[in-house]
Write a protein that holds these residues in place. Structure first.
Motif, PDB file in Angstrom:
ATOM      1  N   LYS A  27     -12.978   0.975 -23.380  1.00 38.65           N
ATOM      2  CA  LYS A  27     -11.875   0.063 -23.092  1.00 38.65           C
ATOM      3  C   LYS A  27     -10.633   0.467 -23.879  1.00 38.65           C
ATOM      4  N   SER A  28     -10.836   1.206 -24.969  1.00 34.69           N
ATOM      5  CA  SER A  28      -9.709   1.639 -25.788  1.00 34.69           C
ATOM      6  C   SER A  28      -8.888   2.724 -25.102  1.00 34.69           C
ATOM      7  N   ALA A  66      -3.542  10.746 -16.239  1.00 33.51           N
ATOM      8  CA  ALA A  66      -2.178  10.961 -16.724  1.00 33.51           C
ATOM      9  C   ALA A  66      -1.949  10.313 -18.087  1.00 33.51           C
ATOM     10  N   SER A  67      -2.763   9.319 -18.426  1.00 29.71           N
ATOM     11  CA  SER A  67      -2.630   8.637 -19.720  1.00 29.71           C
ATOM     12  C   SER A  67      -3.226   9.427 -20.868  1.00 29.71           C
ATOM     13  N   PHE A  85     -10.263  12.565 -24.785  1.00 36.72           N
ATOM     14  CA  PHE A  85      -8.853  12.202 -24.777  1.00 36.72           C
ATOM     15  C   PHE A  85      -8.030  13.431 -25.116  1.00 36.72           C
ATOM     16  N   GLU A  86      -6.872  13.555 -24.457  1.00 34.11           N
ATOM     17  CA  GLU A  86      -5.953  14.656 -24.757  1.00 34.11           C
ATOM     18  C   GLU A  86      -5.148  14.295 -26.001  1.00 34.11           C
ATOM     19  N   ALA A  87      -5.584  14.794 -27.129  1.00 38.10           N
ATOM     20  CA  ALA A  87      -4.951  14.443 -28.397  1.00 38.10           C
ATOM     21  C   ALA A  87      -3.589  15.105 -28.542  1.00 38.10           C
ATOM     22  N   HIS A 202      -0.813   3.452 -19.854  1.00 41.18           N
ATOM     23  CA  HIS A 202      -1.540   2.824 -18.744  1.00 41.18           C
ATOM     24  C   HIS A 202      -2.477   3.854 -18.117  1.00 41.18           C
ATOM     25  N   ASN A 203      -3.739   3.505 -18.048  1.00 46.22           N
ATOM     26  CA  ASN A 203      -4.716   4.361 -17.389  1.00 46.22           C
ATOM     27  C   ASN A 203      -4.473   4.283 -15.880  1.00 46.22           C
ATOM     28  N   GLN A 204      -4.164   5.422 -15.275  1.00 45.40           N
ATOM     29  CA  GLN A 204      -3.844   5.434 -13.846  1.00 45.40           C
ATOM     30  C   GLN A 204      -5.074   5.173 -12.972  1.00 45.40           C
ATOM     31  N   LEU A 205      -6.243   5.448 -13.518  1.00 44.72           N
ATOM     32  CA  LEU A 205      -7.478   5.258 -12.754  1.00 44.72           C
ATOM     33  C   LEU A 205      -7.781   3.772 -12.567  1.00 44.72           C
ATOM     34  N   THR A 206      -7.406   2.969 -13.551  1.00 46.91           N
ATOM     35  CA  THR A 206      -7.754   1.539 -13.536  1.00 46.91           C
ATOM     36  C   THR A 206      -6.526   0.624 -13.562  1.00 46.91           C
ATOM     37  N   GLY A 207      -5.390   1.149 -14.007  1.00 45.07           N
ATOM     38  CA  GLY A 207      -4.214   0.315 -14.186  1.00 45.07           C
ATOM     39  C   GLY A 207      -4.223  -0.446 -15.502  1.00 45.07           C
TER      40      GLY A 207
END
Length: 269
Positions: A27-28, A66-67, A85-87, A202-207
């Protein structure tokens, strides 16, 4: 190479890839799905999956939102689905695989001084599992917050905890380095770190919205937190537990991606 990743045909994925319940750390990064299978199906629907490498007749498949949120799918035995995650931050590390996903990373300064030892879920892990220790790797480490709190300042944290800012305790690393079989190591850790900057993503997969921060603790790393009404202020302190993820950013000369040869997807950011 990045250009090669997208040209590989993705083989049919096993069904279900992983039917287990999603862990709360996801969720993070805005991946609030009930089950991993739901997340994988949503990623497939974007048509943005890439083959990061081939291993044991199967594939390591990655989705990058994208996030910056990532889903890694090991589509061969022992089958695994894990977040990444893309650090933004970078550090150096000697990287040794514990299993197909979990890596022991000895975080070092450019002159080789050891800053910390951590266990983390490594994006390229399945491709490096049979390789020797990869020395002097440039890695990006991200902590996916589990149970965290924000303190207004270093002084406030030290007054509340009695400890200085910059703690980093990886019980998994302690288990691996001690050779203890008392428990199975994992990627969890306790940390405290000073916030350098923070933003909403904003996570584009979930909004779904989440918080991304860069922090300075035992070493520089990225930190992702569940959505909150306010961003952590610069020079505030975040402390608590997290799940650690990492990615090899740029293969170093003499180390690179070791035994995974031409099928290696390292440096594909």
């Amino acid at each position: 190479m990045p250009g090669e990743e997208s040209t590989r045909e993705i083989l049919p994925l096993p069904t279900p890839v992983d039917s287990t319940t999603m862990s709360t750390d996801l969720k993070s990064i805005g991946l609030g799905f009930d089950k991993w299978q739901d997340a994988v199906e949503a990623a497939i629907a974007t048509n943005q999956l890439v083959v990061a490498g081939e291993i044991r007749g199967g594939q390591l498949i990655q989705f990058t939102d994208a996030s910056g949120a990532q889903i890694n799918i090991l589509a061969v035995e022992p089958f695994a689905t894990f977040a990444g995650f893309e650090a933004v931050t970078q550090t150096f590390a000697h990287v040794s695989m514990v299993n197909d996903v979990l890596a022991l990373c000895e975080i070092i300064t450019p002159d080789g001084t050891v800053l910390s030892q951590i266990t983390c879920n490594l994006a390229q892990g399945p491709l490096l599992v049979d390789a020797p220790t990869q020395t002097w790797q440039q890695v990006g480490v991200t902590a996916l917050g589990l149970d965290t709190a924000v303190y207004a300042s270093a002084e406030a944290y030290e007054a509340a905890s009695g400890q200085p800012v910059g703690e980093f305790v990886s019980e998994g690393a302690q288990l691996v380095t001690s050779g203890s079989g008392a428990a199975a190591p994992d990627a969890s850790a306790f940390f405290s770190a000073r916030v350098l900057d923070a933003e909403y993503r904003h996570n584009q997969l979930t909004g779904q919205r989440f918080i991304h921060a860069t922090v300075d603790g035992a070493f520089p790393f990225d930190l992702c937190l569940v959505d909150a009404p306010e961003l952590p202020a610069r020079d505030s302190v975040v402390a608590g537990t997290a799940m650690l993820t990492a990615s090899v950013l740029t293969p170093m000369s003499g180390g690179g991606c070791g035994g995974c040869g031409g099928s290696c997807g390292c440096g594909g950011h």
